[in-house]
Scaffold this active site. Structure first.
Site, PDB file in Angstrom:
ATOM      1  N   SER A   1       0.794  -1.224   0.000  1.00  0.00           N
ATOM      2  CA  SER A   1       0.000   0.000   0.000  1.00  0.00           C
ATOM      3  C   SER A   1       0.823   1.269   0.000  1.00  0.00           C
ATOM      4  O   SER A   1       0.343   2.314  -0.416  1.00  0.00           O
ATOM      5  CB  SER A   1      -0.924   0.000   1.216  1.00  0.00           C
ATOM      6  OG  SER A   1      -0.158  -0.030   2.402  1.00  0.00           O
TER       7      SER A   1
ATOM      8  N   HIS B   1      -5.510  -4.018  -1.586  1.00  0.00           N
ATOM      9  CA  HIS B   1      -5.312  -2.894  -2.507  1.00  0.00           C
ATOM     10  C   HIS B   1      -5.370  -3.338  -3.965  1.00  0.00           C
ATOM     11  O   HIS B   1      -4.719  -2.741  -4.826  1.00  0.00           O
ATOM     12  CB  HIS B   1      -3.990  -2.181  -2.220  1.00  0.00           C
ATOM     13  CG  HIS B   1      -4.090  -1.194  -1.100  1.00  0.00           C
ATOM     14  ND1 HIS B   1      -4.701   0.038  -1.233  1.00  0.00           N
ATOM     15  CD2 HIS B   1      -3.696  -1.280   0.191  1.00  0.00           C
ATOM     16  CE1 HIS B   1      -4.654   0.677  -0.087  1.00  0.00           C
ATOM     17  NE2 HIS B   1      -4.054  -0.095   0.799  1.00  0.00           N
TER      18      HIS B   1
ATOM     19  N   LYS C   1     -12.384  -0.944   0.689  1.00  0.00           N
ATOM     20  CA  LYS C   1     -11.630  -0.097  -0.251  1.00  0.00           C
ATOM     21  C   LYS C   1     -12.432   0.012  -1.555  1.00  0.00           C
ATOM     22  O   LYS C   1     -13.446   0.694  -1.581  1.00  0.00           O
ATOM     23  CB  LYS C   1     -10.219  -0.651  -0.419  1.00  0.00           C
ATOM     24  CG  LYS C   1      -9.408  -0.458   0.871  1.00  0.00           C
ATOM     25  CD  LYS C   1      -7.968  -0.874   0.790  1.00  0.00           C
ATOM     26  CE  LYS C   1      -7.200  -0.415   2.012  1.00  0.00           C
ATOM     27  NZ  LYS C   1      -6.708  -1.506   2.851  1.00  0.00           N
TER      28      LYS C   1
END
Ligand SMILES: *Cc1c(COP(=O)(O)O)cnc(C)c1O
Length: 396
Positions: A182, A210, A241
């Site tokens: 990340s 991610h 996310k």
């Protein structure tokens, strides 16, 4: 509380402040979106994990509202008592289908998924072999289990092989890695990791927080990007996310692993069910991604465009395709000042410093979204140019 203890805490806080590491929280006065209203003014958002812009997407909001009427607000139970509805089962099934695995188990967060994974599967006869830069939740999950711990230098396959050899006498071996890291936006060499795992009879665990939902040709994540779908034994990831951004996480893989997690994994057994509102909206997010290529295409175009323009503006960046683009600055205070000046120019980014990144590797992290329009990207590049010149951080 003893005065001594309060004094101790005050000193800790002061030392965090004086090192320039204190994290202030900005209050948003708008939903999570590109055009933000904050208590410090208006700004374009370049620091959310809202990669597909689904956090405030009309179809996701509508689905959440429908779900609220249909399923209620919350479960007030863990899964095995009375916390499972059809929508939870459907989501588990769709995630497994999306990632081409056998089964999936939901958690309240990916942090919990990682915290409840290793302890359930491994004992003191076993080994976990971890990338040094793995996310804190993998590190904590590994700490909770009795397995022997080995670490390999970040993405260093020679070193991973050395550690696999050292762990050869163990009963089971798991290689654990983030799919995308990340703070750098770099992708784990999953093809090579899977090759080594086969050679040394190890399993592979990837935390793809991610990447799930937007990265790789069909948005299946870093496994899709590296063409190793079906070769990774355990995938953990988040719904917090790209997949709507509310919260929730999961572990996906072989059905026996998932079945054992349902029996033994402590954050699953002792923590509340995911809200059905989130489960339903996440299903909608997966549907949007699967049924139309539009969101993924727009994100890819935005990333390529921004990466090119920010380099033309005088910034050196690491090559890649990921929407995470770090601007390396080194000094924590410089990163902090630069972020403040960018905000004054209407661009919201954050300076990251220790302990989130190693000491002396402070940086600003830019994150691109499918919700950005070209004019937003253009304005950000302009602001980076102006502030970069002022702070003398551009390449001459
Ligand atoms: C964000 C993140 C997590 C935490 O996810 P939550 O669902 O918010 O707990 C875990 N692992 C990685 C690699 C992440 O980037």
């Amino acid at each position: 509380m003893p005065e001594k203890m309060i004094e101790f805490i005050r000193e800790e806080l002061e030392s965090i402040r004086s090192a320039g590491l204190y994290k202030d929280e900005r209050t948003l006065l708008s939903p999570q979106q590109v055009r933000l209203h904050t208590d410090d003014g208006e700004a374009l958002n370049f620091c959310a994990n809202n990669y597909l812009g689904l956090a405030n997407h009309p179809e996701i909001l509508q689905e959440a509202k429908n779900a609220l009427d249909r399923y209620g607000y919350g479960m007030a139970s863990v899964r095995f008592i009375c916390g499972t509805q059809q929508v939870h089962k459907n989501l588990e099934e769709q995630v497994a289908k999306f990632l081409e695995t056998e089964d999936t188990i939901l958690y309240s967060s990916c942090f919990d998924a990682n915290a409840g994974l290793f302890e359930t599967l491994l004992d003191s006869d076993d080994a976990v072999i971890s990338d040094r830069l793995n996310h804190a939740s993998i590190i904590d999950g590994v700490r909770l289990c009795k397995a022997q711990r080995f670490r390999f230098n970040h993405a260093d396959m020679g070193h991973l092989e050395t550690q696999l050899k050292r762990a050869e006498k163990c009963r089971f071996r798991i290689i654990a890695t983030d799919g995308v890291f990340s703070m750098d936006g770099d992708v784990a060499p999953l093809d090579e990791i899977c090759d080594l795992a086969e050679r040394y009879d190890a399993m592979v665990m990837v935390d793809d927080s991610h990447a799930t939902g937007f990265f790789g040709p069909r948005g299946r994540g870093s496994l899709d990007y590296k063409n190793v779908l079906g070769r990774v034994d355990i995938i953990t990831s988040t719904f917090g996310k790209a997949l709507g951004g509310a919260s929730g996480g999961f572990t996906s893989g072989k059905k026996e692993i998932v079945a054992l997690l349902r029996q033994r994994s402590r954050p699953y057994l002792f923590s509340n069910s995911l809200s059905p509102v989130i489960a339903a909206a996440t299903l909608k997010a997966i549907e949007l991604i699967t049924e139309s290529p539009h969101l993924l295409e727009k994100l890819r175009e935005n990333v390529a465009w921004f990466r090119e323009k920010i380099q033309q503006a005088g910034y050196e960046i690491r090559p890649g395709d990921h929407p995470i683009i770090p601007i390396m600055l080194g000094d924590a205070r410089l990163a902090h000042d630069m972020a403040n000046q960018l905000l004054a120019e209407g661009v919201y980014v954050i300076g990251f410093s220790y302990p989130v990144v190693p000491k002396d590797q402070a940086r600003i992290r830019i994150q691109i979204s499918a919700a950005h329009e070209k004019q937003d990207l253009d304005r950000a590049v302009q602001a980076f140019k102006t502030v970069g010149q002022r702070l003398n951080v551009l390449k001459s």
